[in-house]
Design a protein around this motif. Structure first.
Motif, PDB file in Angstrom:
ATOM      1  N   GLN A   1      -0.972  17.204  16.710  1.00 22.69           N
ATOM      2  CA  GLN A   1      -1.354  15.806  16.563  1.00 22.69           C
ATOM      3  C   GLN A   1      -0.150  14.863  16.526  1.00 22.69           C
ATOM      4  O   GLN A   1      -0.299  13.679  16.244  1.00 22.69           O
ATOM      5  N   SER A   2       1.034  15.416  16.822  1.00 29.76           N
ATOM      6  CA  SER A   2       2.294  14.649  16.849  1.00 29.76           C
ATOM      7  C   SER A   2       2.657  14.061  15.486  1.00 29.76           C
ATOM      8  O   SER A   2       3.365  13.052  15.400  1.00 29.76           O
ATOM      9  N   GLN A   3       2.176  14.698  14.426  1.00 36.69           N
ATOM     10  CA  GLN A   3       2.567  14.312  13.071  1.00 36.69           C
ATOM     11  C   GLN A   3       3.726  15.213  12.648  1.00 36.69           C
ATOM     12  O   GLN A   3       3.576  16.142  11.851  1.00 36.69           O
ATOM     13  N   VAL A   4       4.888  14.899  13.195  1.00 37.25           N
ATOM     14  CA  VAL A   4       6.030  15.800  13.068  1.00 37.25           C
ATOM     15  C   VAL A   4       6.541  15.928  11.634  1.00 37.25           C
ATOM     16  O   VAL A   4       6.799  17.043  11.169  1.00 37.25           O
ATOM     17  N   PRO A   5       6.721  14.847  10.869  1.00 37.83           N
ATOM     18  CA  PRO A   5       7.200  15.023   9.490  1.00 37.83           C
ATOM     19  C   PRO A   5       6.276  15.922   8.663  1.00 37.83           C
ATOM     20  O   PRO A   5       6.754  16.763   7.888  1.00 37.83           O
ATOM     21  N   GLU A   6       4.967  15.745   8.835  1.00 35.72           N
ATOM     22  CA  GLU A   6       4.024  16.590   8.105  1.00 35.72           C
ATOM     23  C   GLU A   6       4.140  18.054   8.548  1.00 35.72           C
ATOM     24  O   GLU A   6       4.081  18.974   7.713  1.00 35.72           O
ATOM     25  N   ALA A   7       4.317  18.261   9.846  1.00 33.55           N
ATOM     26  CA  ALA A   7       4.458  19.627  10.364  1.00 33.55           C
ATOM     27  C   ALA A   7       5.704  20.291   9.798  1.00 33.55           C
ATOM     28  O   ALA A   7       5.672  21.469   9.415  1.00 33.55           O
ATOM     29  N   ILE A   8       6.798  19.539   9.738  1.00 32.44           N
ATOM     30  CA  ILE A   8       8.040  20.097   9.192  1.00 32.44           C
ATOM     31  C   ILE A   8       7.836  20.539   7.750  1.00 32.44           C
ATOM     32  O   ILE A   8       8.246  21.641   7.352  1.00 32.44           O
ATOM     33  N   ALA A   9       7.169  19.706   6.962  1.00 33.41           N
ATOM     34  CA  ALA A   9       6.910  20.058   5.558  1.00 33.41           C
ATOM     35  C   ALA A   9       6.028  21.303   5.465  1.00 33.41           C
ATOM     36  O   ALA A   9       6.254  22.179   4.620  1.00 33.41           O
ATOM     37  N   ASP A  10       5.043  21.394   6.341  1.00 32.82           N
ATOM     38  CA  ASP A  10       4.149  22.562   6.333  1.00 32.82           C
ATOM     39  C   ASP A  10       4.914  23.849   6.642  1.00 32.82           C
ATOM     40  O   ASP A  10       4.758  24.858   5.938  1.00 32.82           O
ATOM     41  N   PHE A  11       5.718  23.820   7.672  1.00 36.00           N
ATOM     42  CA  PHE A  11       6.461  25.029   8.057  1.00 36.00           C
ATOM     43  C   PHE A  11       7.488  25.418   6.989  1.00 36.00           C
ATOM     44  O   PHE A  11       7.734  26.609   6.762  1.00 36.00           O
ATOM     45  N   GLN A  12       8.082  24.428   6.351  1.00 32.83           N
ATOM     46  CA  GLN A  12       9.021  24.730   5.272  1.00 32.83           C
ATOM     47  C   GLN A  12       8.314  25.411   4.107  1.00 32.83           C
ATOM     48  O   GLN A  12       8.845  26.358   3.504  1.00 32.83           O
ATOM     49  N   GLN A  13       7.088  24.968   3.804  1.00 38.51           N
ATOM     50  CA  GLN A  13       6.316  25.620   2.744  1.00 38.51           C
ATOM     51  C   GLN A  13       5.923  27.034   3.141  1.00 38.51           C
ATOM     52  O   GLN A  13       5.901  27.936   2.297  1.00 38.51           O
ATOM     53  N   GLU A  14       5.640  27.245   4.411  1.00 40.37           N
ATOM     54  CA  GLU A  14       5.309  28.594   4.871  1.00 40.37           C
ATOM     55  C   GLU A  14       6.501  29.524   4.727  1.00 40.37           C
ATOM     56  O   GLU A  14       6.365  30.680   4.319  1.00 40.37           O
ATOM     57  N   LEU A  15       7.696  29.026   5.045  1.00 40.26           N
ATOM     58  CA  LEU A  15       8.902  29.846   4.909  1.00 40.26           C
ATOM     59  C   LEU A  15       9.165  30.190   3.441  1.00 40.26           C
ATOM     60  O   LEU A  15       9.701  31.266   3.145  1.00 40.26           O
ATOM     61  N   ALA A  16       8.804  29.285   2.531  1.00 37.64           N
ATOM     62  CA  ALA A  16       8.978  29.586   1.104  1.00 37.64           C
ATOM     63  C   ALA A  16       8.076  30.735   0.676  1.00 37.64           C
ATOM     64  O   ALA A  16       8.424  31.513  -0.219  1.00 37.64           O
ATOM     65  N   ILE A  17       6.909  30.856   1.329  1.00 41.76           N
ATOM     66  CA  ILE A  17       5.977  31.943   1.015  1.00 41.76           C
ATOM     67  C   ILE A  17       6.368  33.221   1.735  1.00 41.76           C
ATOM     68  O   ILE A  17       6.357  34.312   1.161  1.00 41.76           O
ATOM     69  N   ASP A  18       6.732  33.095   3.012  1.00 40.40           N
ATOM     70  CA  ASP A  18       7.083  34.262   3.831  1.00 40.40           C
ATOM     71  C   ASP A  18       8.322  33.943   4.655  1.00 40.40           C
ATOM     72  O   ASP A  18       8.224  33.448   5.783  1.00 40.40           O
ATOM     73  N   PRO A  19       9.505  34.223   4.125  1.00 43.48           N
ATOM     74  CA  PRO A  19      10.748  33.901   4.850  1.00 43.48           C
ATOM     75  C   PRO A  19      11.065  34.855   5.979  1.00 43.48           C
ATOM     76  O   PRO A  19      12.075  34.680   6.677  1.00 43.48           O
ATOM     77  N   GLY A  20      10.206  35.852   6.207  1.00 41.54           N
ATOM     78  CA  GLY A  20      10.478  36.832   7.252  1.00 41.54           C
ATOM     79  C   GLY A  20       9.640  36.668   8.498  1.00 41.54           C
ATOM     80  O   GLY A  20       9.632  37.553   9.362  1.00 41.54           O
ATOM     81  N   ASN A  21       8.937  35.555   8.633  1.00 42.36           N
ATOM     82  CA  ASN A  21       8.067  35.338   9.787  1.00 42.36           C
ATOM     83  C   ASN A  21       8.832  34.619  10.895  1.00 42.36           C
ATOM     84  O   ASN A  21       9.145  33.431  10.793  1.00 42.36           O
ATOM     85  N   ALA A  22       9.114  35.330  11.973  1.00 42.83           N
ATOM     86  CA  ALA A  22       9.898  34.756  13.076  1.00 42.83           C
ATOM     87  C   ALA A  22       9.209  33.549  13.691  1.00 42.83           C
ATOM     88  O   ALA A  22       9.871  32.573  14.082  1.00 42.83           O
ATOM     89  N   ALA A  23       7.874  33.596  13.796  1.00 45.43           N
ATOM     90  CA  ALA A  23       7.146  32.501  14.434  1.00 45.43           C
ATOM     91  C   ALA A  23       7.287  31.197  13.672  1.00 45.43           C
ATOM     92  O   ALA A  23       7.282  30.120  14.272  1.00 45.43           O
ATOM     93  N   THR A  24       7.429  31.268  12.347  1.00 41.43           N
ATOM     94  CA  THR A  24       7.575  30.039  11.565  1.00 41.43           C
ATOM     95  C   THR A  24       8.904  29.356  11.862  1.00 41.43           C
ATOM     96  O   THR A  24       8.966  28.122  11.988  1.00 41.43           O
ATOM     97  N   TYR A  25       9.976  30.129  11.967  1.00 41.30           N
ATOM     98  CA  TYR A  25      11.269  29.544  12.344  1.00 41.30           C
ATOM     99  C   TYR A  25      11.172  28.879  13.717  1.00 41.30           C
ATOM    100  O   TYR A  25      11.724  27.799  13.945  1.00 41.30           O
ATOM    101  N   TYR A  26      10.469  29.539  14.610  1.00 40.32           N
ATOM    102  CA  TYR A  26      10.287  29.025  15.973  1.00 40.32           C
ATOM    103  C   TYR A  26       9.554  27.679  15.953  1.00 40.32           C
ATOM    104  O   TYR A  26      10.001  26.699  16.582  1.00 40.32           O
ATOM    105  N   LYS A  27       8.425  27.618  15.235  1.00 35.43           N
ATOM    106  CA  LYS A  27       7.650  26.381  15.201  1.00 35.43           C
ATOM    107  C   LYS A  27       8.395  25.264  14.469  1.00 35.43           C
ATOM    108  O   LYS A  27       8.322  24.093  14.855  1.00 35.43           O
TER     109      LYS A  27
END
Length: 379
Positions: free
Chosen positions: A255-281
């Protein structure tokens, strides 16, 4: 189920491609068309496999009566034609058989199966409807009638037949649960869709996982507002549910809501720092706000964790080209091309990078190849 897994992976890849700001608008239209065709083709392939498996089960079912065995003998040749892909011949033979032997048991069922395998779902539905009228206990015909209605664009008509199937084969047929869930989505009956997917994945219907699975299916079918609502509900029920913030980030990115997406992916990395796809997104999100150094750093981490995925290499090539490093961009893109030589975007970016270096012949070769591949994909 391997078809469904592939379907999910490819649809997600196409989504990331078409939402990238580096892709031209005319290319987006081509890919959205490809996405729809891809979704339908994989569903049809999966369901045709389901039909074949059921036919085998029916043919080998114990306890067949002498009458049913005699009827099966009438269909041996038409089934062979169908298995060879000679559907029109099989249908013609069955139609002639119906005329010469009126009242032959199972003829409508066999016609429905032949039409279904041909991909003529409208006529398949008509034949299976007659089969059900002739034998209300023909469970396979009821299931295939539901699937035929769905594939012919009538999900509301499919639902009652697929619901009956669930009662007969509890947890034995994941494909039927999947299609039933899709029918509920198409008719906007989201609570029942969630129940179908919960059953498919064997989780409680009111669990965070069921909301997450349904959100993923909704997003895949481009029901973004409801997908967003369901993803948020999953997080509310379980804030540390793996991949919930990841999906939320994908939706926000789409939806081109980039700041929100960045916050979401950062929270995902806090839960699972070993997911390669999260770093990619997350790298993709940073690239959209021109934070190319951060994007490159995250892409390198993604590649370290999973060197088998082409996406990070392609995005790395884009990022390095934006940073004015075409030589390094070419290395990353060549790696992607060696892994997937038929990706038009990779060759297009290679052409741009070669052009930046003044290598006109190499640039022309890659751009022509990209155009050729894309024209083939858009057919």
């Amino acid at each position: 189920m391997r078809y469904l897994r592939y379907y999910g992976e490819q649809t997600a890849t196409l989504r990331l491609w078409v939402t990238s700001p580096m892709i031209q608008s005319h290319s987006r239209n081509v890919v959205f068309s490809r996405m729809k065709s891809f979704q339908f083709a994989v569903l049809s392939l999966t369901l045709c496999g389901l039909c074949s498996a059921q036919t085998l089960t029916q043919n080998s079912a114990p306890g067949s009566t002498p009458a049913s065995k005699a009827a099966d003998a009438e269909f041996v040749h038409s089934r062979q034609l169908s298995q060879q892909g000679r559907y029109d011949e099989a249908i013609a033979e069955l139609q002639q058989l119906a005329v010469s032997k009126p009242g032959l048991k199972g003829i409508s069922h066999e016609l429905g199966a032949a039409y279904y395998k041909k991909g003529d779902y409208f006529h398949a539905a008509d034949s299976f409807k007659q089969a059900v009228q002739q034998d209300s206990q023909d469970n396979e015909a009821i299931q295939m009638l539901g699937l035929s209605y769905y594939l012919s664009g009538n999900p509301s008509q499919a639902i009652p037949f697929l619901e009956k199937v669930q009662g007969w084969y509890p947890r034995a047929n994941v494909d039927a649960s999947y299609i039933l869930g899709q029918c509920y989505i198409q008719t906007k009956d989201y609570p029942h869709a969630r129940q179908a997917f919960a059953k498919m994945f064997d989780v409680p219907a009111d669990s965070a996982a069921s909301y997450l699975f349904t959100a993923r299916m909704l997003f895949r079918q481009e029901f973004e507002p409801v997908a967003l609502e369901y993803a948020q509900k999953a997080i509310a029920l379980d804030p540390k549910l793996p991949l919930a913030h990841f999906l939320l980030g994908e939706i926000h990115l789409f939806q081109s809501q980039v700041p929100e997406a960045i916050a979401d992916f950062q929270q995902e990395l806090a839960i699972d720092p070993g997911n390669a796809a999260t770093y990619y997104k997350l790298a993709d999100a940073y690239s959209r706000v021109q934070k190319f150094d951060d994007s490159e750093r995250l892409l390198q981490r993604s590649i370290w964790l999973d060197p088998t995925s082409t996406g990070p290499y392609i995005l790395m090539g884009k990022v390095l080209e934006k940073k004015g490093e075409p030589e390094l961009a070419i290395r990353a893109l060549q790696r992607a091309a060696s892994m997937d030589p038929n990706n038009a975007i990779t060759h297009h970016l290679l052409g741009q990078a070669y052009r930046d270096l003044g290598k006109k012949d190499d640039a022309e070769r890659e751009l022509k190849l990209a155009e050729h591949l894309q024209s083939g994909e858009s057919r």
